[in-house]
Design a protein around this motif. Sequence first.
Motif, PDB file in Angstrom:
ATOM      1  N   UNK A 143      -9.595  -8.871   8.578  1.00  0.00           N
ATOM      2  CA  UNK A 143      -9.522  -8.004   9.763  1.00  0.00           C
ATOM      3  C   UNK A 143      -8.367  -7.014   9.619  1.00  0.00           C
ATOM      4  N   UNK A 144      -7.224  -7.483   9.104  1.00  0.00           N
ATOM      5  CA  UNK A 144      -6.072  -6.599   8.911  1.00  0.00           C
ATOM      6  C   UNK A 144      -6.401  -5.473   7.933  1.00  0.00           C
ATOM      7  N   UNK A 145      -7.104  -5.805   6.865  1.00  0.00           N
ATOM      8  CA  UNK A 145      -7.498  -4.783   5.876  1.00  0.00           C
ATOM      9  C   UNK A 145      -8.461  -3.786   6.513  1.00  0.00           C
ATOM     10  N   UNK A 146      -9.447  -4.286   7.241  1.00  0.00           N
ATOM     11  CA  UNK A 146     -10.418  -3.395   7.895  1.00  0.00           C
ATOM     12  C   UNK A 146      -9.751  -2.502   8.929  1.00  0.00           C
ATOM     13  N   UNK A 147      -8.807  -3.058   9.679  1.00  0.00           N
ATOM     14  CA  UNK A 147      -8.088  -2.242  10.658  1.00  0.00           C
ATOM     15  C   UNK A 147      -7.236  -1.175   9.969  1.00  0.00           C
ATOM     16  N   UNK A 148      -6.623  -1.515   8.836  1.00  0.00           N
ATOM     17  CA  UNK A 148      -5.833  -0.532   8.086  1.00  0.00           C
ATOM     18  C   UNK A 148      -6.710   0.605   7.587  1.00  0.00           C
ATOM     19  N   UNK A 149      -7.897   0.268   7.087  1.00  0.00           N
ATOM     20  CA  UNK A 149      -8.824   1.307   6.619  1.00  0.00           C
ATOM     21  C   UNK A 149      -9.314   2.169   7.772  1.00  0.00           C
ATOM     22  N   UNK A 150      -9.572   1.546   8.897  1.00  0.00           N
ATOM     23  CA  UNK A 150     -10.010   2.290  10.075  1.00  0.00           C
ATOM     24  C   UNK A 150      -8.921   3.257  10.547  1.00  0.00           C
ATOM     25  N   UNK A 151      -7.682   2.789  10.566  1.00  0.00           N
ATOM     26  CA  UNK A 151      -6.568   3.646  10.966  1.00  0.00           C
ATOM     27  C   UNK A 151      -6.375   4.801   9.981  1.00  0.00           C
ATOM     28  N   UNK A 152      -6.506   4.523   8.692  1.00  0.00           N
ATOM     29  CA  UNK A 152      -6.382   5.574   7.679  1.00  0.00           C
ATOM     30  C   UNK A 152      -7.461   6.629   7.870  1.00  0.00           C
ATOM     31  N   UNK A 153      -8.691   6.201   8.145  1.00  0.00           N
ATOM     32  CA  UNK A 153      -9.774   7.152   8.398  1.00  0.00           C
ATOM     33  C   UNK A 153      -9.514   8.011   9.620  1.00  0.00           C
ATOM     34  N   UNK A 154      -8.985   7.405  10.679  1.00  0.00           N
ATOM     35  CA  UNK A 154      -8.657   8.172  11.883  1.00  0.00           C
ATOM     36  C   UNK A 154      -7.549   9.175  11.614  1.00  0.00           C
ATOM     37  N   UNK A 155      -6.563   8.789  10.804  1.00  0.00           N
ATOM     38  CA  UNK A 155      -5.479   9.714  10.454  1.00  0.00           C
ATOM     39  C   UNK A 155      -6.002  10.902   9.651  1.00  0.00           C
ATOM     40  N   UNK A 156      -6.886  10.641   8.701  1.00  0.00           N
ATOM     41  CA  UNK A 156      -7.469  11.732   7.919  1.00  0.00           C
ATOM     42  C   UNK A 156      -8.239  12.672   8.825  1.00  0.00           C
TER      43      UNK A 156
END
Length: 67
Positions: free
Chosen positions: A18-31
Amino acid sequence: MAEPWLRGTLTDVEPVRRAVLHALELAGEDVERWAAPLSDVEMLRGRMGCRRWGFSCGIWRGRWTGC
């Protein structure tokens, strides 16, 4: 908007994944937030010796472009 891990999403996924998926989701939102106002030309152009945001082939703004 709150960060993904604060929204309480993906509760059915084990914590480490879940932590990895949340990190990827946050990175996508930042981009999306930082790159959305840029045109395709601006994405591919480097400025003052900095690296480019865009890629010549591969995944481009969430869609496959090929090479």
